[in-house]
Design a protein around this motif. Structure first.
Motif, PDB file in Angstrom:
ATOM      1  N   TYR A  95     -24.042   3.186 -22.188  1.00 49.47           N
ATOM      2  CA  TYR A  95     -23.601   4.357 -22.171  1.00 49.47           C
ATOM      3  C   TYR A  95     -23.661   5.057 -23.255  1.00 49.47           C
ATOM      4  O   TYR A  95     -23.310   6.429 -23.309  1.00 49.47           O
ATOM      5  N   HIS A  96     -24.143   4.738 -24.392  1.00 49.80           N
ATOM      6  CA  HIS A  96     -24.231   5.591 -25.657  1.00 49.80           C
ATOM      7  C   HIS A  96     -23.285   6.486 -26.178  1.00 49.80           C
ATOM      8  O   HIS A  96     -23.441   7.734 -26.362  1.00 49.80           O
ATOM      9  N   GLY A  97     -22.160   6.057 -26.052  1.00 50.09           N
ATOM     10  CA  GLY A  97     -20.891   6.788 -26.321  1.00 50.09           C
ATOM     11  C   GLY A  97     -20.150   7.672 -25.337  1.00 50.09           C
ATOM     12  O   GLY A  97     -19.402   8.437 -25.675  1.00 50.09           O
ATOM     13  N   ASP A  98     -20.591   7.616 -24.263  1.00 49.49           N
ATOM     14  CA  ASP A  98     -20.028   8.482 -23.075  1.00 49.49           C
ATOM     15  C   ASP A  98     -18.871   7.826 -22.567  1.00 49.49           C
ATOM     16  O   ASP A  98     -18.951   6.996 -21.784  1.00 49.49           O
ATOM     17  N   VAL A  99     -17.835   8.016 -23.110  1.00 48.32           N
ATOM     18  CA  VAL A  99     -16.496   7.266 -22.739  1.00 48.32           C
ATOM     19  C   VAL A  99     -16.009   7.738 -21.151  1.00 48.32           C
ATOM     20  O   VAL A  99     -15.718   6.754 -20.437  1.00 48.32           O
ATOM     21  N   ASP A 100     -16.332   9.068 -20.891  1.00 51.72           N
ATOM     22  CA  ASP A 100     -15.723   9.504 -19.575  1.00 51.72           C
ATOM     23  C   ASP A 100     -16.736   8.947 -18.842  1.00 51.72           C
ATOM     24  O   ASP A 100     -16.201   8.416 -17.505  1.00 51.72           O
ATOM     25  N   GLY A 101     -17.965   8.883 -18.800  1.00 55.17           N
ATOM     26  CA  GLY A 101     -19.053   8.089 -17.593  1.00 55.17           C
ATOM     27  C   GLY A 101     -18.570   6.584 -17.562  1.00 55.17           C
ATOM     28  O   GLY A 101     -18.565   6.070 -16.598  1.00 55.17           O
ATOM     29  N   PHE A 102     -18.316   6.101 -18.888  1.00 54.76           N
ATOM     30  CA  PHE A 102     -17.791   4.517 -18.621  1.00 54.76           C
ATOM     31  C   PHE A 102     -16.512   4.433 -17.889  1.00 54.76           C
ATOM     32  O   PHE A 102     -16.524   3.373 -16.862  1.00 54.76           O
ATOM     33  N   LEU A 103     -15.662   5.132 -18.072  1.00 59.30           N
ATOM     34  CA  LEU A 103     -14.299   4.888 -17.389  1.00 59.30           C
ATOM     35  C   LEU A 103     -14.486   5.325 -15.921  1.00 59.30           C
ATOM     36  O   LEU A 103     -13.836   4.672 -14.961  1.00 59.30           O
ATOM     37  N   ARG A 104     -15.423   6.277 -15.504  1.00 60.15           N
ATOM     38  CA  ARG A 104     -15.704   6.575 -14.218  1.00 60.15           C
ATOM     39  C   ARG A 104     -16.181   5.250 -13.545  1.00 60.15           C
ATOM     40  O   ARG A 104     -15.795   5.215 -12.517  1.00 60.15           O
ATOM     41  N   ASP A 105     -17.325   4.634 -14.140  1.00 63.49           N
ATOM     42  CA  ASP A 105     -17.904   3.447 -13.582  1.00 63.49           C
ATOM     43  C   ASP A 105     -16.739   2.329 -13.408  1.00 63.49           C
ATOM     44  O   ASP A 105     -16.938   1.466 -12.596  1.00 63.49           O
ATOM     45  N   PHE A 106     -15.884   2.202 -14.451  1.00 68.86           N
ATOM     46  CA  PHE A 106     -14.956   1.113 -14.607  1.00 68.86           C
ATOM     47  C   PHE A 106     -14.098   1.236 -13.406  1.00 68.86           C
ATOM     48  O   PHE A 106     -13.452   0.415 -12.629  1.00 68.86           O
ATOM     49  N   ALA A 107     -13.559   2.627 -13.176  1.00 73.76           N
ATOM     50  CA  ALA A 107     -12.834   2.909 -11.872  1.00 73.76           C
ATOM     51  C   ALA A 107     -13.430   2.522 -10.751  1.00 73.76           C
ATOM     52  O   ALA A 107     -12.738   2.020  -9.741  1.00 73.76           O
ATOM     53  N   ALA A 108     -14.722   2.852 -10.483  1.00 82.49           N
ATOM     54  CA  ALA A 108     -15.595   2.346  -9.492  1.00 82.49           C
ATOM     55  C   ALA A 108     -15.429   1.040  -9.204  1.00 82.49           C
ATOM     56  O   ALA A 108     -15.462   0.291  -7.985  1.00 82.49           O
ATOM     57  N   ALA A 109     -15.671   0.015 -10.275  1.00 80.69           N
ATOM     58  CA  ALA A 109     -15.581  -1.426 -10.269  1.00 80.69           C
ATOM     59  C   ALA A 109     -14.080  -1.830  -9.890  1.00 80.69           C
ATOM     60  O   ALA A 109     -14.087  -2.915  -9.179  1.00 80.69           O
ATOM     61  N   CYS A 110     -12.833  -1.085 -10.365  1.00 83.36           N
ATOM     62  CA  CYS A 110     -11.925  -1.479  -9.884  1.00 83.36           C
ATOM     63  C   CYS A 110     -11.502  -1.522  -8.462  1.00 83.36           C
ATOM     64  O   CYS A 110     -10.893  -2.231  -7.644  1.00 83.36           O
ATOM     65  N   ARG A 111     -12.214  -0.206  -7.731  1.00 81.77           N
ATOM     66  CA  ARG A 111     -12.077  -0.059  -6.356  1.00 81.77           C
ATOM     67  C   ARG A 111     -12.924  -1.131  -5.588  1.00 81.77           C
ATOM     68  O   ARG A 111     -12.313  -1.788  -4.793  1.00 81.77           O
TER      69      ARG A 111
END
Length: 510
Positions: free
Chosen positions: A190-206
């Motif tokens: 993710y190279h520091g992209d917090v928003d991108g990480f959290l979007r992917d994490f949300a998809a994993a929760c789904r």
């Protein structure tokens, strides 16, 4: 007093993170033996029930299920599959579902703890053995449970800075989401992209919820993180208040879109301030993402359930109650009953959760945690068997002090009751009252006495000429199938049952 001689600052922080909540709980815990009263209780008192003043809908009671293994004393995540219903024989499963679980509405399921199998990339939760979710589906369907309350103890390791479920290691400060880690700017993905990480994490929760749905597991509630302050030897993930709010604001909309009927719960810390979710509640654009506020007053005195006003107006409830220190006892039995009463009558809660339905006989915490005990098929430890000499492998038995308290409400409080207002001339924390209407409109009045002396409740029922049938409970006696002991009827607009010490009773309109 605890003295720590540690040079590594990270270890110091980890110790504080683990010990602080334990100290809070221990200081507030209800003792195994009742504390003496400073002033004797009154021999009688006046109480008024207001059937024409409806309060909250009381949806039903919840429990947690140990559907995978955990170390005794909550120390670590063993590889073995010690769990229920997995360990029970077919006949004992049926008895478990019909005798104990029938009447519960919700089953709390710990993501990353009691459901912790993984895909090859360790991004998503899976069953850890092929039949795990099939067993849970059978339990839920047979017992008639509405659905699971799925709450993460830890996300899958891919999303963690320490790349594992549990914390309490040399560098405990990294038992957090990767995006909040100390070197996330150099993260290879993710190279520091917090928003991108959290979007992917949300998809994993789904996707984790989709796995449950695909396996026939109905989902009633969802929570981002159990005890976000806790760094533990079992599954956990530590959040700051800001990090929790930022993560919640990204993930909760995805959960809402996945299934709008899922109740989204938040916080599960130990403070009425609800600090972790407060930034979300104070933002008009995000407050609607939260359905209920959840707190952990684990094993505390039932007197603690007199909450201050909640600015957001969100319902609040306890979704984990047990005794961490020491065993179940007669005094704690009645304290649990009164905790349920105060949550429903005073705090206007929509539900209340005990922690474990069953714990294995070898767990040191089993007495304070469970409604019953089971013997795993491979447990032949003489120390374990000494207390359960007649319990066969794959069989279970009741833990009466906890079961009588919780089971009495499961037996006498069907789903979707309506709380009604009660006024007390003098409120005494050792003499409690709860009133509700069942779905058929009939009134039930619950009374309790832990005052060390008999007490007569003079109750204006608000009903003319009604007849009430009484069922008595004590820590030693709950009648057949936990239905209570039939103690006859009382009739009139005012009834005056006298309760002995260490007693609680249900008076049901006929």
């Amino acid at each position: 007093m605890i003295t720590l001689k540690l040079k590594n600052r990270a270890v110091v922080f980890a110790c504080i993170a683990l010990i602080a909540p334990m100290i809070f709980t221990a200081l507030a815990a209800y003792p195994m033996n009742r504390p003496a009263r400073a002033v004797p209780a009154a021999a009688e008192g006046n109480y008024t029930v207001h059937p024409d003043q409806p309060q909250q809908v009381i949806k039903g009671i919840g429990f947690e299920i140990q559907s995978d293994s955990i170390g005794s004393g909550n120390k670590g995540l063993p590889d073995d599959f010690t769990s229920v219903p997995h360990d029970l024989t077919p006949d004992e499963r049926t008895r478990f579902y019909s005798e104990m679980l029938k009447g519960f509405r919700y089953c709390r399921l710990g993501g990353g703890l009691y459901l912790r199998g993984l895909d090859p990339e360790q991004k998503y939760l899976q069953p850890r053995w092929p039949e795990q979710l099939t067993e849970l589906r059978e339990m839920i369907k047979t017992a008639g449970i509405e659905g699971v309350s799925f709450e993460y103890w830890s996300p899958a390791p891919f999303w963690k800075a320490n790349r594992k479920f549990n914390g309490w290691t040399h560098d405990g400060t990294q038992n957090i989401l990767r995006c909040f880690g100390k070197d996330f700017r150099n993260d290879p993905d993710y190279h520091g992209d917090v928003d991108g990480f959290l979007r992917d994490f949300a998809a994993a929760c789904r996707k984790d919820l989709q796995t449950l749905k695909d396996n026939g597991i109905p989902i009633a509630m969802w929570g981002l993180q159990n005890e976000p302050f806790a760094n533990t030897p079992y599954s956990s993930c530590v959040y700051s208040a800001a990090g929790y709010a930022r993560t919640f604001e990204t993930v909760a909309p995805v959960i809402r879109s996945f299934d709008p009927k899922i109740q989204i719960i938040a916080d599960t810390s130990s403070s009425w301030r609800f600090d972790y979710i407060r930034p979300v509640l104070e933002n008009p654009e995000t407050a609607s993402l939260v359905d209920d506020l959840v707190i952990h007053h684990v094993g505390t005195n039932s007197n603690d359930e007199y909450p201050p006003p909640e600015p957001s107006g969100k319902p609040r409830f306890e979704n984990e109650y047990e005794y961490l220190d020491g065993k179940a006892s007669a005094a704690r039995c009645l304290n649990t009953a009164e905790d349920i009463m105060n949550w429903f009558q005073v705090a206007k809660a929509p539900t209340w959760f005990w922690i474990h339905a069953l714990k294995p006989i070898g767990n040191s915490e089993a007495s304070g945690y469970s409604l019953g005990f089971w013997r795993p098929p491979n447990d032949n430890n003489p120390k374990d068997l000494a207390n359960f000499p007649d319990l066969q492998p794959g069989h279970w038995t009741y833990n009466n002090y906890n079961w009588f308290a919780v089971g009495s409400f499961v037996r006498h409080m069907p789903w979707d009751c309506q709380g009604v207002e009660v006024t007390e001339d003098v409120r005494d924390n050792d003499l409690r009252i709860l009133a509700f209407k069942k779905p058929d409109g009939k009134l039930t009045i619950v009374l309790s006495n832990r005052s060390f002396a008999p007490h007569t409740f003079h109750i204006d029922t608000g009903l003319t000429g009604a007849t009430f049938k009484g069922y008595r409970y004590t820590p030693k006696e709950a009648g057949t199938n936990c239905q209570g002991v039939d103690i006859g009827t009382l009739t009139g607009g005012t009834i005056s049952p006298q309760l002995a010490d260490l007693t609680w009773e249900f008076w049901e309109q006929q």
